[in-house]
Design a protein around this motif. Structure first.
Motif, PDB file in Angstrom:
ATOM      1  N   VAL A   1      46.154 106.449  82.171  1.00 16.28           N
ATOM      2  CA  VAL A   1      45.781 106.888  83.513  1.00 16.28           C
ATOM      3  C   VAL A   1      44.535 107.762  83.424  1.00 16.28           C
ATOM      4  N   ASN A   2      43.492 107.374  84.148  1.00 13.78           N
ATOM      5  CA  ASN A   2      42.256 108.151  84.176  1.00 13.78           C
ATOM      6  C   ASN A   2      42.369 109.301  85.170  1.00 13.78           C
ATOM      7  N   LEU A   3      41.837 110.449  84.789  1.00 16.05           N
ATOM      8  CA  LEU A   3      41.881 111.633  85.642  1.00 16.05           C
ATOM      9  C   LEU A   3      40.581 111.828  86.409  1.00 16.05           C
ATOM     10  N   PHE A   4      40.694 112.423  87.591  1.00 11.49           N
ATOM     11  CA  PHE A   4      39.537 112.974  88.276  1.00 11.49           C
ATOM     12  C   PHE A   4      39.360 114.417  87.809  1.00 11.49           C
ATOM     13  N   ASP A   5      38.118 114.872  87.822  1.00 11.11           N
ATOM     14  CA  ASP A   5      37.801 116.241  87.412  1.00 11.11           C
ATOM     15  C   ASP A   5      38.639 117.266  88.170  1.00 11.11           C
ATOM     16  N   VAL A   6      38.789 117.063  89.466  1.00  8.22           N
ATOM     17  CA  VAL A   6      39.465 118.046  90.305  1.00  8.22           C
ATOM     18  C   VAL A   6      40.933 118.222  89.919  1.00  8.22           C
TER      19      VAL A   6
ATOM     20  N   GLU B   1      45.849  99.909  80.616  1.00  4.32           N
ATOM     21  CA  GLU B   1      45.094 100.950  81.312  1.00  4.32           C
ATOM     22  C   GLU B   1      45.116 100.634  82.799  1.00  4.32           C
ATOM     23  N   ALA B   2      45.476 101.615  83.614  1.00  3.23           N
ATOM     24  CA  ALA B   2      45.477 101.459  85.065  1.00  3.23           C
ATOM     25  C   ALA B   2      44.064 101.679  85.587  1.00  3.23           C
ATOM     26  N   LEU B   3      43.556 100.714  86.334  1.00  2.00           N
ATOM     27  CA  LEU B   3      42.177 100.746  86.815  1.00  2.00           C
ATOM     28  C   LEU B   3      42.155 100.634  88.343  1.00  2.00           C
TER      29      LEU B   3
ATOM     30  N   LEU C   1      43.051 100.897  98.599  1.00  2.00           N
ATOM     31  CA  LEU C   1      42.976 101.115  97.165  1.00  2.00           C
ATOM     32  C   LEU C   1      44.192 100.506  96.487  1.00  2.00           C
ATOM     33  N   GLY C   2      43.984  99.988  95.302  1.00  2.00           N
ATOM     34  CA  GLY C   2      45.078  99.423  94.524  1.00  2.00           C
ATOM     35  C   GLY C   2      44.774  99.533  93.048  1.00  2.00           C
ATOM     36  N   LEU C   3      45.804  99.355  92.233  1.00  2.00           N
ATOM     37  CA  LEU C   3      45.649  99.438  90.800  1.00  2.00           C
ATOM     38  C   LEU C   3      45.700  98.057  90.155  1.00  2.00           C
ATOM     39  N   PHE C   4      44.797  97.832  89.239  1.00  2.00           N
ATOM     40  CA  PHE C   4      44.818  96.673  88.365  1.00  2.00           C
ATOM     41  C   PHE C   4      45.111  97.184  86.958  1.00  2.00           C
ATOM     42  N   TYR C   5      45.575  96.294  86.102  1.00  2.00           N
ATOM     43  CA  TYR C   5      46.021  96.709  84.773  1.00  2.00           C
ATOM     44  C   TYR C   5      45.399  95.817  83.709  1.00  2.00           C
ATOM     45  N   GLN C   6      44.739  96.459  82.724  1.00  2.00           N
ATOM     46  CA  GLN C   6      44.174  95.703  81.606  1.00  2.00           C
ATOM     47  C   GLN C   6      45.028  95.939  80.376  1.00  2.00           C
ATOM     48  N   PRO C   7      45.471  94.864  79.720  1.00  2.00           N
ATOM     49  CA  PRO C   7      46.393  95.017  78.589  1.00  2.00           C
ATOM     50  C   PRO C   7      45.754  95.681  77.390  1.00  2.00           C
ATOM     51  N   GLN C   8      46.573  96.421  76.679  1.00  2.00           N
ATOM     52  CA  GLN C   8      46.196  97.022  75.400  1.00  2.00           C
ATOM     53  C   GLN C   8      47.140  96.451  74.349  1.00  2.00           C
ATOM     54  N   MET C   9      46.563  95.931  73.258  1.00  2.00           N
ATOM     55  CA  MET C   9      47.338  95.192  72.279  1.00  2.00           C
ATOM     56  C   MET C   9      47.265  95.834  70.901  1.00  2.00           C
ATOM     57  N   ARG C  10      48.352  95.728  70.144  1.00  2.00           N
ATOM     58  CA  ARG C  10      48.355  96.136  68.752  1.00  2.00           C
ATOM     59  C   ARG C  10      47.582  95.109  67.939  1.00  2.00           C
ATOM     60  N   LEU C  11      46.607  95.579  67.164  1.00  2.00           N
ATOM     61  CA  LEU C  11      45.773  94.648  66.409  1.00  2.00           C
ATOM     62  C   LEU C  11      46.485  94.095  65.183  1.00  2.00           C
ATOM     63  N   SER C  12      47.507  94.755  64.724  1.00  2.00           N
ATOM     64  CA  SER C  12      48.208  94.287  63.527  1.00  2.00           C
ATOM     65  C   SER C  12      48.959  92.990  63.774  1.00  2.00           C
ATOM     66  N   ASP C  13      49.509  92.818  64.980  1.00  2.00           N
ATOM     67  CA  ASP C  13      50.307  91.614  65.242  1.00  2.00           C
ATOM     68  C   ASP C  13      50.078  91.012  66.621  1.00  2.00           C
ATOM     69  N   GLY C  14      49.172  91.585  67.422  1.00  2.00           N
ATOM     70  CA  GLY C  14      48.889  91.029  68.736  1.00  2.00           C
ATOM     71  C   GLY C  14      49.933  91.321  69.786  1.00  2.00           C
TER      72      GLY C  14
END
Length: 251
Positions: free
Chosen positions: A78-83, A20-22, A1-14
């Motif tokens: 970070v996404n949570l598991f229910d448990v 988000e850790a995936l 298992l490993g984590l990949f990361y998708q960027p989150q950007m401010r829309l006002s200035d990029g």
């Protein structure tokens, strides 16, 4: 298992605001597998709690590194598991992780799906845990907002600080009156609840501009970048986020 990361950007200035850790699985024979191939089995199995703890620790460690490298306000989702909500002491665990990596409470953002909210709707312990987390200063995001009947009622009950508009509404934002109406209504709800909004699945500059004009603060999607491993993310985003400011100005 490993984590990949998708960027989150401010829309006002990029500018890069976080990621988000995936979770991904590098299978020995099938290669890199997306969560749809294994996540349901994992989250209902005996390893869910330990894997969830590892994800939280690994994502925060990476965020701490990127903050030291020149992005001092970098936020990690970070996404949570229910448990993780129904067993143990998640608030104390988060506090320990923050202390271990020298992070402020504003660095992580805990993401809840509607299924987690529904599964624990009658459990006061879960609400108390989330309130403790929020009282610590940690953000709580409601993921895939707008896709299910419980979203509005859950928004009233949980100490949410951000809603993530599901990609299914953004895909046809500029061609479907129904999808644009839902998206703008969600943005109105966010404003009235005094919480922030982030749009998932942005794939064009036109979608970016339209969302910004309607008051959406942040976005993520292939227009900004696909999920990357930590090394590739470091090379592409941590020191070159101005590239995206330049690109939007050229559109």
């Amino acid at each position: 298992l490993g984590l990949f990361y998708q960027p989150q950007m401010r829309l006002s200035d990029g500018a890069l605001s976080g990621a988000e850790a995936l979770l991904r699985w590098l299978h020995p024979t099938r290669g890199l597998l997306p969560p749809s191939e294994f996540l349901t089995t994992l989250e209902h199995g005996p390893m869910a709690s330990s894997v969830g703890s590892w994800i939280l620790d690994e994502a925060c460690a990476q965020a701490a590194y990127w903050r030291r490298c020149g992005s001092p306000s970098f936020r990690i989702g970070v996404n949570l598991f229910d448990v993780q909500l129904s067993t143990g002491d998640l608030a104390a665990e988060i506090q320990d992780v923050l202390k271990r990596h020298g992070l402020p409470a504003s660095a992580p953002e805990i993401e809840l799906t509607e299924n987690i909210a529904l599964n624990n709707n009658n459990d006061s312990t879960v609400y108390d845990t989330l309130k403790k987390i929020r009282d610590m200063g940690v953000s709580i995001a409601f993921d895939d907002f707008g896709t299910g009947y419980a979203s509005l009622s859950m928004l009233k009950q949980y100490p949410v600080t951000r809603i993530k508009i599901d990609r299914s509404f953004i895909q046809n934002l500029l061609s479907s009156r129904q999808d644009s109406s839902v998206t703008y209504a969600i943005l109105d709800i966010a404003r009235n609840f005094e919480i922030e909004a982030i749009a998932e699945g942005i794939e064009t500059a036109e979608q970016w501009l339209d969302l910004h004009q309607h008051g959406c603060q942040e976005g993520q999607g292939y227009w900004f970048g696909k999920p990357l491993d930590s090394q590739a993310f470091t090379e592409k985003f941590c020191f070159h986020s101005t590239h995206y400011k330049q690109r939007v100005n050229q559109q």
